[in-house]
Design a protein around this motif. Sequence first.
Motif, PDB file in Angstrom:
ATOM      1  N   SER A   1      45.797  -9.666 -17.571  1.00  0.00           N
ATOM      2  CA  SER A   1      44.420  -9.276 -17.864  1.00  0.00           C
ATOM      3  C   SER A   1      44.350  -8.173 -18.911  1.00  0.00           C
ATOM      4  O   SER A   1      43.791  -8.371 -19.981  1.00  0.00           O
ATOM      5  N   THR A   2      44.924  -7.023 -18.610  1.00  0.00           N
ATOM      6  CA  THR A   2      44.830  -5.860 -19.490  1.00  0.00           C
ATOM      7  C   THR A   2      46.002  -5.830 -20.468  1.00  0.00           C
ATOM      8  O   THR A   2      47.163  -5.701 -20.055  1.00  0.00           O
ATOM      9  N   TYR A   3      45.695  -5.953 -21.763  1.00  0.00           N
ATOM     10  CA  TYR A   3      46.741  -5.945 -22.788  1.00  0.00           C
ATOM     11  C   TYR A   3      46.835  -4.583 -23.456  1.00  0.00           C
ATOM     12  O   TYR A   3      45.825  -3.897 -23.645  1.00  0.00           O
ATOM     13  N   VAL A   4      48.058  -4.208 -23.801  1.00  0.00           N
ATOM     14  CA  VAL A   4      48.301  -2.964 -24.525  1.00  0.00           C
ATOM     15  C   VAL A   4      49.128  -3.283 -25.772  1.00  0.00           C
ATOM     16  O   VAL A   4      49.831  -4.297 -25.833  1.00  0.00           O
ATOM     17  N   ASP A   5      49.038  -2.424 -26.776  1.00  0.00           N
ATOM     18  CA  ASP A   5      49.857  -2.567 -27.979  1.00  0.00           C
ATOM     19  C   ASP A   5      51.282  -2.129 -27.656  1.00  0.00           C
ATOM     20  O   ASP A   5      51.543  -0.943 -27.486  1.00  0.00           O
ATOM     21  N   ALA A   6      52.177  -3.079 -27.568  1.00  0.00           N
ATOM     22  CA  ALA A   6      53.560  -2.769 -27.219  1.00  0.00           C
ATOM     23  C   ALA A   6      54.377  -2.357 -28.434  1.00  0.00           C
ATOM     24  O   ALA A   6      55.263  -1.511 -28.342  1.00  0.00           O
ATOM     25  N   ALA A   7      54.108  -2.973 -29.589  1.00  0.00           N
ATOM     26  CA  ALA A   7      54.836  -2.643 -30.818  1.00  0.00           C
ATOM     27  C   ALA A   7      53.958  -2.983 -32.011  1.00  0.00           C
ATOM     28  O   ALA A   7      53.312  -4.024 -32.037  1.00  0.00           O
ATOM     29  N   VAL A   8      53.938  -2.083 -32.992  1.00  0.00           N
ATOM     30  CA  VAL A   8      53.127  -2.261 -34.195  1.00  0.00           C
ATOM     31  C   VAL A   8      53.992  -1.991 -35.420  1.00  0.00           C
ATOM     32  O   VAL A   8      54.751  -1.021 -35.450  1.00  0.00           O
ATOM     33  N   ALA A   9      53.871  -2.854 -36.426  1.00  0.00           N
ATOM     34  CA  ALA A   9      54.568  -2.634 -37.692  1.00  0.00           C
ATOM     35  C   ALA A   9      53.549  -2.695 -38.816  1.00  0.00           C
ATOM     36  O   ALA A   9      52.629  -3.520 -38.800  1.00  0.00           O
ATOM     37  N   TYR A  10      53.716  -1.805 -39.812  1.00  0.00           N
ATOM     38  CA  TYR A  10      52.746  -1.692 -40.891  1.00  0.00           C
ATOM     39  C   TYR A  10      53.348  -2.166 -42.207  1.00  0.00           C
ATOM     40  O   TYR A  10      54.549  -2.054 -42.450  1.00  0.00           O
ATOM     41  N   ALA A  11      52.464  -2.697 -43.052  1.00  0.00           N
ATOM     42  CA  ALA A  11      52.848  -3.080 -44.404  1.00  0.00           C
ATOM     43  C   ALA A  11      51.831  -2.474 -45.363  1.00  0.00           C
ATOM     44  O   ALA A  11      50.639  -2.396 -45.048  1.00  0.00           O
ATOM     45  N   PHE A  12      52.307  -2.038 -46.535  1.00  0.00           N
ATOM     46  CA  PHE A  12      51.427  -1.383 -47.501  1.00  0.00           C
ATOM     47  C   PHE A  12      51.416  -2.186 -48.796  1.00  0.00           C
ATOM     48  O   PHE A  12      52.443  -2.721 -49.234  1.00  0.00           O
ATOM     49  N   THR A  13      50.253  -2.295 -49.410  1.00  0.00           N
ATOM     50  CA  THR A  13      50.127  -3.035 -50.660  1.00  0.00           C
ATOM     51  C   THR A  13      49.380  -2.194 -51.679  1.00  0.00           C
ATOM     52  O   THR A  13      48.709  -1.219 -51.355  1.00  0.00           O
ATOM     53  N   VAL A  14      49.491  -2.614 -52.924  1.00  0.00           N
ATOM     54  CA  VAL A  14      48.710  -2.008 -54.004  1.00  0.00           C
ATOM     55  C   VAL A  14      47.879  -3.115 -54.631  1.00  0.00           C
ATOM     56  O   VAL A  14      48.033  -4.290 -54.300  1.00  0.00           O
ATOM     57  N   SER A  15      46.985  -2.754 -55.522  1.00  0.00           N
ATOM     58  CA  SER A  15      46.120  -3.738 -56.153  1.00  0.00           C
ATOM     59  C   SER A  15      46.946  -4.674 -57.022  1.00  0.00           C
ATOM     60  O   SER A  15      47.538  -4.273 -58.022  1.00  0.00           O
ATOM     61  N   SER A  16      47.015  -5.926 -56.614  1.00  0.00           N
ATOM     62  CA  SER A  16      47.814  -6.903 -57.346  1.00  0.00           C
ATOM     63  C   SER A  16      47.416  -8.292 -56.875  1.00  0.00           C
ATOM     64  O   SER A  16      47.504  -8.581 -55.682  1.00  0.00           O
ATOM     65  N   PRO A  17      46.972  -9.179 -57.727  1.00  0.00           N
ATOM     66  CA  PRO A  17      46.561 -10.519 -57.310  1.00  0.00           C
ATOM     67  C   PRO A  17      47.684 -11.277 -56.613  1.00  0.00           C
ATOM     68  O   PRO A  17      48.837 -11.257 -57.054  1.00  0.00           O
ATOM     69  N   ALA A  18      47.318 -11.934 -55.516  1.00  0.00           N
ATOM     70  CA  ALA A  18      48.245 -12.795 -54.777  1.00  0.00           C
ATOM     71  C   ALA A  18      49.512 -12.080 -54.359  1.00  0.00           C
ATOM     72  O   ALA A  18      50.579 -12.678 -54.283  1.00  0.00           O
ATOM     73  N   GLN A  19      49.419 -10.823 -54.092  1.00  0.00           N
ATOM     74  CA  GLN A  19      50.597 -10.069 -53.659  1.00  0.00           C
ATOM     75  C   GLN A  19      50.955 -10.424 -52.229  1.00  0.00           C
ATOM     76  O   GLN A  19      50.091 -10.638 -51.384  1.00  0.00           O
ATOM     77  N   ARG A  20      52.256 -10.493 -51.931  1.00  0.00           N
ATOM     78  CA  ARG A  20      52.729 -10.767 -50.576  1.00  0.00           C
ATOM     79  C   ARG A  20      53.584  -9.613 -50.089  1.00  0.00           C
ATOM     80  O   ARG A  20      54.360  -9.040 -50.847  1.00  0.00           O
ATOM     81  N   THR A  21      53.428  -9.309 -48.848  1.00  0.00           N
ATOM     82  CA  THR A  21      54.254  -8.291 -48.216  1.00  0.00           C
ATOM     83  C   THR A  21      54.368  -8.643 -46.741  1.00  0.00           C
ATOM     84  O   THR A  21      53.571  -9.431 -46.224  1.00  0.00           O
ATOM     85  N   SER A  22      55.361  -8.100 -46.071  1.00  0.00           N
ATOM     86  CA  SER A  22      55.586  -8.501 -44.685  1.00  0.00           C
ATOM     87  C   SER A  22      55.923  -7.300 -43.820  1.00  0.00           C
ATOM     88  O   SER A  22      56.312  -6.239 -44.313  1.00  0.00           O
ATOM     89  N   SER A  23      55.756  -7.500 -42.535  1.00  0.00           N
ATOM     90  CA  SER A  23      56.169  -6.500 -41.555  1.00  0.00           C
ATOM     91  C   SER A  23      56.776  -7.225 -40.373  1.00  0.00           C
ATOM     92  O   SER A  23      56.501  -8.410 -40.148  1.00  0.00           O
ATOM     93  N   CYS A  24      57.598  -6.536 -39.619  1.00  0.00           N
ATOM     94  CA  CYS A  24      58.229  -7.164 -38.457  1.00  0.00           C
ATOM     95  C   CYS A  24      58.241  -6.169 -37.305  1.00  0.00           C
ATOM     96  O   CYS A  24      58.870  -5.115 -37.397  1.00  0.00           O
ATOM     97  N   SER A  25      57.515  -6.486 -36.248  1.00  0.00           N
ATOM     98  CA  SER A  25      57.518  -5.650 -35.051  1.00  0.00           C
ATOM     99  C   SER A  25      58.392  -6.314 -33.988  1.00  0.00           C
ATOM    100  O   SER A  25      58.469  -7.552 -33.915  1.00  0.00           O
ATOM    101  N   GLU A  26      59.054  -5.503 -33.169  1.00  0.00           N
ATOM    102  CA  GLU A  26      59.955  -6.005 -32.136  1.00  0.00           C
ATOM    103  C   GLU A  26      59.714  -5.256 -30.829  1.00  0.00           C
ATOM    104  O   GLU A  26      59.346  -4.083 -30.836  1.00  0.00           O
ATOM    105  N   TYR A  27      59.957  -5.964 -29.731  1.00  0.00           N
ATOM    106  CA  TYR A  27      59.754  -5.333 -28.426  1.00  0.00           C
ATOM    107  C   TYR A  27      60.609  -6.044 -27.391  1.00  0.00           C
ATOM    108  O   TYR A  27      60.722  -7.278 -27.410  1.00  0.00           O
TER     109      TYR A  27
END
Length: 209
Positions: free
Chosen positions: A132-158
């Motif tokens: 029922s009650t969910y908590v954020d167990a793991a969070v990973a962040y990705a940062f981008t700059v202004s750029s058309p069709a830019q791709r970036t990734s993050s990977c969270s693990e738990y």
Amino acid sequence: MSTLKVNKLQKTVSGAATFTLPTDDGTAGQYLKTDGSGNLTWGTPPGQKITHASQWVLTSTQSGEKNPITSDLEEQGSPVGFGILGSSMTQVGGVFTFPSTGYWLIKFHALYTNSGRIARMNGTIQTTTNDSTYVDAAVAYAFTVSSPAQRTSSCSEYIFDVTDTSTHKVRFSFGAASGTPDLLGASNDSSSGTAWDRSSMTFIRLADT
């Protein structure tokens, strides 16, 4: 302090088996085991092998924050040679159920794409122990700059200790600090995208709980 020195052990019951002790001290982590003929020897605990491994993918790109991701999920099935170990994970409405109890390693590989400036995006693993009650167990962040069709990734693990498969479950979400993120997805069909062209969730059972 007294020292008891014996080379054999026997129950007090008449006719009980007699066990002969090993003559050496063994090594750290070993235990005494019987060979079935009355001899006790030093043994090493058998290693727990991985019994389940399952990978899921996002089948279509989703735009905007999703908390949680509720659709467009399927178990990985390609390219040639891909394998699934043991029973698969199951999911309904983005909520994943484990096939057995145990310690589970969960990975969320979030692949983002954007056509404008998005300062920060995040991929989150959310767990519950009461269905029922969910908590954020793991969070990973990705940062981008202004750029058309830019791709970036993050990977969270738990690592999730699943003691009850009816109550311990997991789901996934993604969002951004500003702007509208796109979470990249593609079908298992090789014509629709390759394994590295889509977001994925991986589940590996490590050991008994």
